[in-house]
Motif scaffolding. Sequence first.
Motif, PDB file in Angstrom:
ATOM      1  N   ARG A 222       0.787  -1.185  -0.134  1.00 52.51           N
ATOM      2  CA  ARG A 222       0.012  -0.059  -0.007  1.00 52.51           C
ATOM      3  C   ARG A 222       0.655   1.103  -0.249  1.00 52.51           C
ATOM      4  O   ARG A 222       0.254   2.459  -0.017  1.00 52.51           O
ATOM      5  CB  ARG A 222      -0.963   0.079   1.238  1.00 52.51           C
ATOM      6  CG  ARG A 222      -1.947  -1.223   1.479  1.00 52.51           C
ATOM      7  CD  ARG A 222      -3.021  -1.502   0.306  1.00 52.51           C
ATOM      8  NE  ARG A 222      -3.843  -0.112   0.375  1.00 52.51           N
ATOM      9  CZ  ARG A 222      -4.761   0.210  -0.519  1.00 52.51           C
ATOM     10  NH1 ARG A 222      -4.919  -0.568  -1.466  1.00 52.51           N
ATOM     11  NH2 ARG A 222      -5.692   1.239   0.049  1.00 52.51           N
ATOM     12  N   ILE A 223       2.201   1.266   0.212  1.00 52.64           N
ATOM     13  CA  ILE A 223       2.963   2.008   0.064  1.00 52.64           C
ATOM     14  C   ILE A 223       3.011   3.061  -1.468  1.00 52.64           C
ATOM     15  O   ILE A 223       3.076   2.476  -2.183  1.00 52.64           O
ATOM     16  CB  ILE A 223       4.447   1.787   0.443  1.00 52.64           C
ATOM     17  CG1 ILE A 223       4.455   1.319   1.956  1.00 52.64           C
ATOM     18  CG2 ILE A 223       5.426   3.217   0.000  1.00 52.64           C
ATOM     19  CD1 ILE A 223       5.927   0.886   2.208  1.00 52.64           C
ATOM     20  N   LYS A 224       2.843   4.357  -1.203  1.00 52.66           N
ATOM     21  CA  LYS A 224       2.967   5.232  -2.497  1.00 52.66           C
ATOM     22  C   LYS A 224       4.352   5.573  -2.827  1.00 52.66           C
ATOM     23  O   LYS A 224       4.800   6.553  -2.279  1.00 52.66           O
ATOM     24  CB  LYS A 224       1.973   6.388  -2.355  1.00 52.66           C
ATOM     25  CG  LYS A 224       1.756   7.211  -3.389  1.00 52.66           C
ATOM     26  CD  LYS A 224       0.865   6.532  -4.394  1.00 52.66           C
ATOM     27  CE  LYS A 224       0.668   7.502  -5.909  1.00 52.66           C
ATOM     28  NZ  LYS A 224      -0.253   6.492  -6.959  1.00 52.66           N
ATOM     29  N   GLU A 225       5.121   4.700  -3.826  1.00 50.53           N
ATOM     30  CA  GLU A 225       6.151   4.946  -4.266  1.00 50.53           C
ATOM     31  C   GLU A 225       6.189   5.475  -5.739  1.00 50.53           C
ATOM     32  O   GLU A 225       5.470   5.155  -6.516  1.00 50.53           O
ATOM     33  CB  GLU A 225       7.178   3.541  -4.193  1.00 50.53           C
ATOM     34  CG  GLU A 225       8.467   3.834  -4.646  1.00 50.53           C
ATOM     35  CD  GLU A 225       9.117   2.391  -4.891  1.00 50.53           C
ATOM     36  OE1 GLU A 225      10.394   2.498  -5.217  1.00 50.53           O
ATOM     37  OE2 GLU A 225       8.396   1.404  -4.595  1.00 50.53           O
ATOM     38  N   PHE A 226       6.999   6.679  -5.868  1.00 50.93           N
ATOM     39  CA  PHE A 226       6.889   7.156  -7.059  1.00 50.93           C
ATOM     40  C   PHE A 226       8.252   6.822  -7.702  1.00 50.93           C
ATOM     41  O   PHE A 226       9.428   6.676  -7.420  1.00 50.93           O
ATOM     42  CB  PHE A 226       7.000   8.820  -7.026  1.00 50.93           C
ATOM     43  CG  PHE A 226       5.777   9.374  -6.538  1.00 50.93           C
ATOM     44  CD1 PHE A 226       4.887   9.584  -7.420  1.00 50.93           C
ATOM     45  CD2 PHE A 226       5.549   9.402  -5.070  1.00 50.93           C
ATOM     46  CE1 PHE A 226       3.463   9.970  -6.893  1.00 50.93           C
ATOM     47  CE2 PHE A 226       4.374   9.835  -4.556  1.00 50.93           C
ATOM     48  CZ  PHE A 226       3.283  10.219  -5.491  1.00 50.93           C
ATOM     49  N   PRO A 227       8.197   6.768  -9.151  1.00 53.58           N
ATOM     50  CA  PRO A 227       9.531   6.215  -9.743  1.00 53.58           C
ATOM     51  C   PRO A 227      10.336   7.467 -10.442  1.00 53.58           C
ATOM     52  O   PRO A 227      11.498   7.079 -10.726  1.00 53.58           O
ATOM     53  CB  PRO A 227       8.588   5.997 -11.263  1.00 53.58           C
ATOM     54  CG  PRO A 227       7.357   6.722 -11.474  1.00 53.58           C
ATOM     55  CD  PRO A 227       7.308   6.596  -9.889  1.00 53.58           C
ATOM     56  N   GLN A 228       9.902   8.537 -10.110  1.00 51.05           N
ATOM     57  CA  GLN A 228      10.890   9.706 -10.406  1.00 51.05           C
ATOM     58  C   GLN A 228      12.012   9.633  -9.254  1.00 51.05           C
ATOM     59  O   GLN A 228      11.886   9.420  -8.116  1.00 51.05           O
ATOM     60  CB  GLN A 228       9.949  11.062 -10.128  1.00 51.05           C
ATOM     61  CG  GLN A 228       9.203  11.187 -11.277  1.00 51.05           C
ATOM     62  CD  GLN A 228       7.862  10.729 -10.795  1.00 51.05           C
ATOM     63  OE1 GLN A 228       7.495  10.184  -9.806  1.00 51.05           O
ATOM     64  NE2 GLN A 228       6.823  11.121 -11.324  1.00 51.05           N
ATOM     65  N   THR A 229      13.145   9.856  -9.826  1.00 52.26           N
ATOM     66  CA  THR A 229      14.448  10.081  -8.875  1.00 52.26           C
ATOM     67  C   THR A 229      14.705  11.552  -8.546  1.00 52.26           C
ATOM     68  O   THR A 229      14.241  12.310  -9.244  1.00 52.26           O
ATOM     69  CB  THR A 229      15.606   9.711  -9.813  1.00 52.26           C
ATOM     70  OG1 THR A 229      15.798  10.195 -10.880  1.00 52.26           O
ATOM     71  CG2 THR A 229      15.572   8.248 -10.259  1.00 52.26           C
ATOM     72  N   ILE A 230      15.308  11.554  -7.371  1.00 51.91           N
ATOM     73  CA  ILE A 230      15.215  12.792  -6.691  1.00 51.91           C
ATOM     74  C   ILE A 230      16.565  13.700  -7.231  1.00 51.91           C
ATOM     75  O   ILE A 230      17.342  13.015  -7.980  1.00 51.91           O
ATOM     76  CB  ILE A 230      15.746  12.741  -5.033  1.00 51.91           C
ATOM     77  CG1 ILE A 230      16.888  11.939  -4.786  1.00 51.91           C
ATOM     78  CG2 ILE A 230      14.444  12.226  -4.587  1.00 51.91           C
ATOM     79  CD1 ILE A 230      17.232  12.042  -3.250  1.00 51.91           C
ATOM     80  N   SER A 231      16.348  14.918  -7.192  1.00 56.29           N
ATOM     81  CA  SER A 231      17.603  15.569  -7.974  1.00 56.29           C
ATOM     82  C   SER A 231      18.807  15.327  -7.699  1.00 56.29           C
ATOM     83  O   SER A 231      19.750  15.350  -8.533  1.00 56.29           O
ATOM     84  CB  SER A 231      17.327  17.025  -7.638  1.00 56.29           C
ATOM     85  OG  SER A 231      17.737  17.292  -6.344  1.00 56.29           O
ATOM     86  N   GLU A 232      19.252  14.822  -6.419  1.00 57.09           N
ATOM     87  CA  GLU A 232      20.522  14.644  -6.187  1.00 57.09           C
ATOM     88  C   GLU A 232      21.077  13.298  -7.060  1.00 57.09           C
ATOM     89  O   GLU A 232      22.291  13.187  -7.157  1.00 57.09           O
ATOM     90  CB  GLU A 232      20.699  14.159  -4.657  1.00 57.09           C
ATOM     91  CG  GLU A 232      20.426  15.302  -4.012  1.00 57.09           C
ATOM     92  CD  GLU A 232      20.431  14.949  -2.278  1.00 57.09           C
ATOM     93  OE1 GLU A 232      21.188  15.198  -1.410  1.00 57.09           O
ATOM     94  OE2 GLU A 232      19.516  14.178  -2.123  1.00 57.09           O
ATOM     95  N   GLU A 233      20.342  12.625  -7.510  1.00 54.06           N
ATOM     96  CA  GLU A 233      20.683  11.355  -8.450  1.00 54.06           C
ATOM     97  C   GLU A 233      21.210  11.965  -9.819  1.00 54.06           C
ATOM     98  O   GLU A 233      21.911  11.042 -10.470  1.00 54.06           O
ATOM     99  CB  GLU A 233      19.656  10.357  -8.492  1.00 54.06           C
ATOM    100  CG  GLU A 233      18.955   9.722  -7.501  1.00 54.06           C
ATOM    101  CD  GLU A 233      18.004   8.738  -7.691  1.00 54.06           C
ATOM    102  OE1 GLU A 233      17.978   7.561  -7.299  1.00 54.06           O
ATOM    103  OE2 GLU A 233      16.972   9.042  -8.534  1.00 54.06           O
ATOM    104  N   LYS A 234      21.176  13.049 -10.070  1.00 51.56           N
ATOM    105  CA  LYS A 234      21.777  13.265 -11.111  1.00 51.56           C
ATOM    106  C   LYS A 234      23.275  13.595 -11.181  1.00 51.56           C
ATOM    107  O   LYS A 234      23.988  13.886 -12.359  1.00 51.56           O
ATOM    108  CB  LYS A 234      21.002  14.783 -11.772  1.00 51.56           C
ATOM    109  CG  LYS A 234      19.643  14.829 -11.902  1.00 51.56           C
ATOM    110  CD  LYS A 234      18.876  15.985 -12.328  1.00 51.56           C
ATOM    111  CE  LYS A 234      17.444  15.882 -12.785  1.00 51.56           C
ATOM    112  NZ  LYS A 234      16.789  17.151 -13.027  1.00 51.56           N
ATOM    113  N   ASP A 235      23.758  13.557  -9.738  1.00 53.20           N
ATOM    114  CA  ASP A 235      25.077  13.867  -9.860  1.00 53.20           C
ATOM    115  C   ASP A 235      25.974  12.536 -10.459  1.00 53.20           C
ATOM    116  O   ASP A 235      25.477  11.513 -10.329  1.00 53.20           O
ATOM    117  CB  ASP A 235      25.287  13.910  -8.302  1.00 53.20           C
ATOM    118  CG  ASP A 235      24.925  15.327  -7.693  1.00 53.20           C
ATOM    119  OD1 ASP A 235      24.811  15.213  -6.485  1.00 53.20           O
ATOM    120  OD2 ASP A 235      24.633  16.179  -8.447  1.00 53.20           O
ATOM    121  N   LYS A 236      27.104  13.009 -10.821  1.00 57.05           N
ATOM    122  CA  LYS A 236      28.013  12.012 -11.354  1.00 57.05           C
ATOM    123  C   LYS A 236      28.184  10.835 -10.264  1.00 57.05           C
ATOM    124  O   LYS A 236      28.336   9.598 -10.723  1.00 57.05           O
ATOM    125  CB  LYS A 236      29.333  12.362 -11.794  1.00 57.05           C
ATOM    126  CG  LYS A 236      29.315  13.021 -13.231  1.00 57.05           C
ATOM    127  CD  LYS A 236      30.600  13.459 -13.752  1.00 57.05           C
ATOM    128  CE  LYS A 236      30.454  14.299 -14.869  1.00 57.05           C
ATOM    129  NZ  LYS A 236      31.766  14.641 -15.421  1.00 57.05           N
TER     130      LYS A 236
END
Length: 443
Positions: A222-236
């Motif tokens: 029942r957890i609402k999980e979103f596929p979008q990644t957070i902005s920090e994931e754009k780091d190398k």
Amino acid sequence: MAKHLLQKLYGFLNNEHGERVCKGITDDACDHVTRNYFLILLSSTFTKLGDTLSNPKTVLTWLMTYVNAPVSIISLIVPIRESGSMLPQIALTKYISKKPIRKWIWVIGSCLQFCAIASIGFIALYFKGAVAGWLILLAVVLFSLSRSMCSVTSKDVLGKSIPKTRRGKLKGYTVSVSGVLVLLAGLFILYKSKTDVSIEFYSYLVFFASIMWLLAAIAYSRIKEFPQTISEEKDKQDEEPPEGLLSKFKLLKENKQFRNFVIARSLLLCSALTAPYYVVLAQNNVGKKSYLLGLFIIVNGIASIISAPFWGKFSDKSSKNVMALAVLIASILGIIAYFIISFSTDLKSTIWIYPTAFFILGIAHGGVRLGRKTYIVDMATGNERTNYVAVSNTIIGLILLVTGGLSALVSLISVEGVILVLSLFGVLGAYKSYKLPNVEKTD
């Protein structure tokens, strides 16, 4: 109405009465923090209760003794249970890291754990001797492999769903709530020990434990999980290492902070590895009394209730200091225990010494587990977090097998000597943990 009450309860538990704190998660996830917070709390409480009621150090050992399984098979249960859930994780990361939604992997793993533990109850009822022992061992292997699926995904779902400075409290409250349930279970076992307890009782206890994973799977779904990644994931730094299982171990060479965390974590194992030896010392010095099982479960539950909220709040401020303080407590306890067993005939024959020691160890081990879990979740994001968890758990799994095997050999000579050696490693672990950089940022 129910949603409003949950929001008020969330604010109270996290001392949050103004603008919602959503550091480290997306705006979409921020809208569902309260819902996800309590669903994770509920599912984790179920699994922790199930873990206690099917603990290989206590309940499963008791169960296998009743079915006359060989000691050689019983001795394999703990290392397989502890390390088997860690070793496969690095092989799972390549598959899991490509999944935008990862909660379903956890749900499948939890359902498989339900099947594995339930099968142990059936085996105990219908098989005896070596056949029962090998079948239970096979079920434990299935359980461990299934557990690895949950372990490698749970921290990522937590990191995506719950903001920083709230994760430690969530874990602390989870341990505290499950501690109350464990306390009740221990009291029930203590009460039943007054009469002749049959194999049916322990089998039904294991059946009940297995249901906890099924309930946990329902709540987690029942957890609402979103596929979008957070902005920090754009780091190398968040890019996945080159393909291949062995390539992931390059993280140890390339990332000094992660390497030092793994070293520190390996030295924290004394709080986990010494636990069964306290039980053995109790049996050797005060006898194999039937109520000891319930007594050890009770004091462990009380330790969780008392210490978990403190460790949780402390972890949100400095999880590395939680690791250092908790393992130092376990180490000092082990050193004191060594001298009592070695030089005090009167004290080592006193029954209250052992539940008291187990209580203190329960407080310390709770801090070690909560501190290291919070640290690795806050240290990284996204696929980087998944890789960190998998690599560190794989290494710790290997160390557990080696250390557990060596400890078993040394224990044939001196049980208290094993506790002393592991405790001295724990002192070094406290120092290495304290020297780690702080990862909890409040700015």
